[in-house]
Design an enzyme around this catalytic site. Structure first.
Site, short mmCIF file in Angstrom:
data_model
loop_
_atom_site.label_atom_id
_atom_site.label_comp_id
_atom_site.label_asym_id
_atom_site.label_seq_id
_atom_site.Cartn_x
_atom_site.Cartn_y
_atom_site.Cartn_z
N LEU A 101 -1.83 -1.64 -4.17
CA LEU A 101 -2.21 -1.51 -2.76
C LEU A 101 -1.03 -2.01 -1.94
O LEU A 101 -0.36 -2.98 -2.33
CB LEU A 101 -3.46 -2.34 -2.44
N ASP A 102 -0.77 -1.37 -0.81
CA ASP A 102 0.29 -1.85 0.07
C ASP A 102 -0.02 -3.29 0.49
O ASP A 102 -1.18 -3.72 0.50
CB ASP A 102 0.38 -0.97 1.32
N LYS A 103 1.01 -4.00 0.89
CA LYS A 103 0.86 -5.40 1.29
C LYS A 103 -0.28 -5.58 2.29
O LYS A 103 -1.11 -6.48 2.16
CB LYS A 103 2.17 -5.90 1.91
N THR A 131 -2.74 -3.46 3.05
CA THR A 131 -3.99 -2.77 2.72
C THR A 131 -4.80 -3.72 1.86
O THR A 131 -4.28 -4.31 0.92
CB THR A 131 -3.74 -1.46 1.96
N ARG A 157 -2.45 7.01 4.41
CA ARG A 157 -1.78 6.79 5.70
C ARG A 157 -0.98 8.03 6.11
O ARG A 157 -1.02 8.45 7.28
CB ARG A 157 -0.88 5.57 5.59
#
Length: 332
Positions: free
Chosen positions: A146-148, A150, A248
């Site tokens: 997961l992105d930082k 998210t 996104r």
């Protein structure tokens, strides 16, 4: 005959009749459930497999029923990242897997810009000696990221067998992930499928984009959970593929970027929220335009348990910061 454990890291395996003619790496991986095929291949390359006193290094060797192989598995090496006592919201844990609800702001892997205080550092401290080694190193097996900024559910493998099984599910798209996001505007139709290859943006190499040529196939299914006038909507997205920044990028591509997204949130207008933000009253508008991270949360996760073989499902609620935004919208 099943494998016989001689000591903690030495296995003896006799090839059964049904494995006759198979490649050696395949036969050993099938007979030694704690080792993935890629791990067996690495052990062969390291000279850790013997037959009758001779070292075997060829993974493609065709085996015969009754052949006996000794496999020596070195003790897992200590992980390079430092174990750090960082609180984790653990949803589920057993000897094979761990499911966590990752908070926004936590980076998954140590990297040049984030050498520590990452999810991996936290997992090393949390799991301790329960990690049996991924590829010969005592580390958690990160199956998906997961992105930082998210938040939401992630599954982590605690041993090589589980990592191999979950990675195969991820590649085969049977590991299901469901997200909810607050987006600008209301998508029309209210339920659909976004398909478009994702690659590096020609305009900004730091960003991903839907590209006409090249890139990797990407598909996202979405549905509007609730619309808030014409300004915003809560959408649910299910990933059919797993590309960098996929939700996104896809939501921005159809003109409905995720609220708070620093890379893709300005859409085509160049302003956060664009014309959709202008429909909000001034005191409230700043809350959404200035939201400090993408309002995106992984709410659902489903996979086949690598040990038991049963389908397991996990769900979590939206975090307080996104819930606060929704409560504000509902109060208007």
């Amino acid at each position: 005959m099943p494998e016989r454990t001689v000591n903690s890291n030495h296995y003896t395996h006799e090839i059964p009749a049904e494995s006759g003619g198979d490649r050696l790496d395949k036969a050993l991986a099938a007979g030694l459930p704690g080792l993935s095929r890629s791990r067996v291949q690495a052990l062969l390359e390291q000279g850790c497999v013997r037959e009758g006193g001779r070292t075997i290094t060829d993974p493609s060797l065709r085996v015969k029923p009754g052949q006996t192989f000794d496999v020596f598995v070195p003790e897992a090496e200590p992980a390079q990242p430092e174990a750090q006592d960082i609180p984790l919201d653990v949803i589920y844990e057993d000897e094979d897997v761990l499911v966590i609800d990752k908070p926004a702001g936590l980076v998954v892997h140590p990297a040049a810009g984030n050498p520590d205080n990452t999810l991996v550092n936290a997992l090393l401290a949390h799991c301790g000696d329960s990690l049996s080694g991924i590829g010969g190193v005592k580390r958690p097996g990160i199956v998906h990221r997961l992105d930082k900024d998210t938040s939401g559910l992630m599954v982590v493998a605690k041993n090589d067998r589980a990592h191999h099984a979950l990675t195969e599910q991820f590649s085969g798209r049977s590991l299901s992930r469901t997200y909810q996001a607050l987006v600008w505007g209301v998508p029309s139709p209210k339920e659909g499928r976004i398909e478009g290859n994702i690659g590096r943006s020609n305009a900004d190499r730091k960003k991903m984009a839907v590209v006409a040529h090249g890139g990797k196939h990407a598909a996202t299914r979405y549905r509007v959970v609730k619309a808030y006038g014409t300004a915003m909507a809560l959408v649910e997205c299910v990933l059919e593929t797993g590309r960098t920044h996929q939700i996104r990028v896809h939501m921005a591509h159809i003109g409905h970027p995720v609220v708070g997204d620093p890379l893709y949130g300005k859409g085509r207008s160049g302003r956060a929220g664009g014309r959709h933000a202008s429909t909000l009253p001034e005191p409230v508008r700043g809350l959404f335009v200035g939201f400090p991270r993408q309002a995106l949360h992984a709410v659902g996760l489903s996979f086949v348990h690598p040990a038991g073989g049963e389908q397991v499902r996990f769900q979590t609620s939206l975090p307080p910061d996104i819930r606060d935004l929704i409560h504000t919208l509902e109060s208007l």
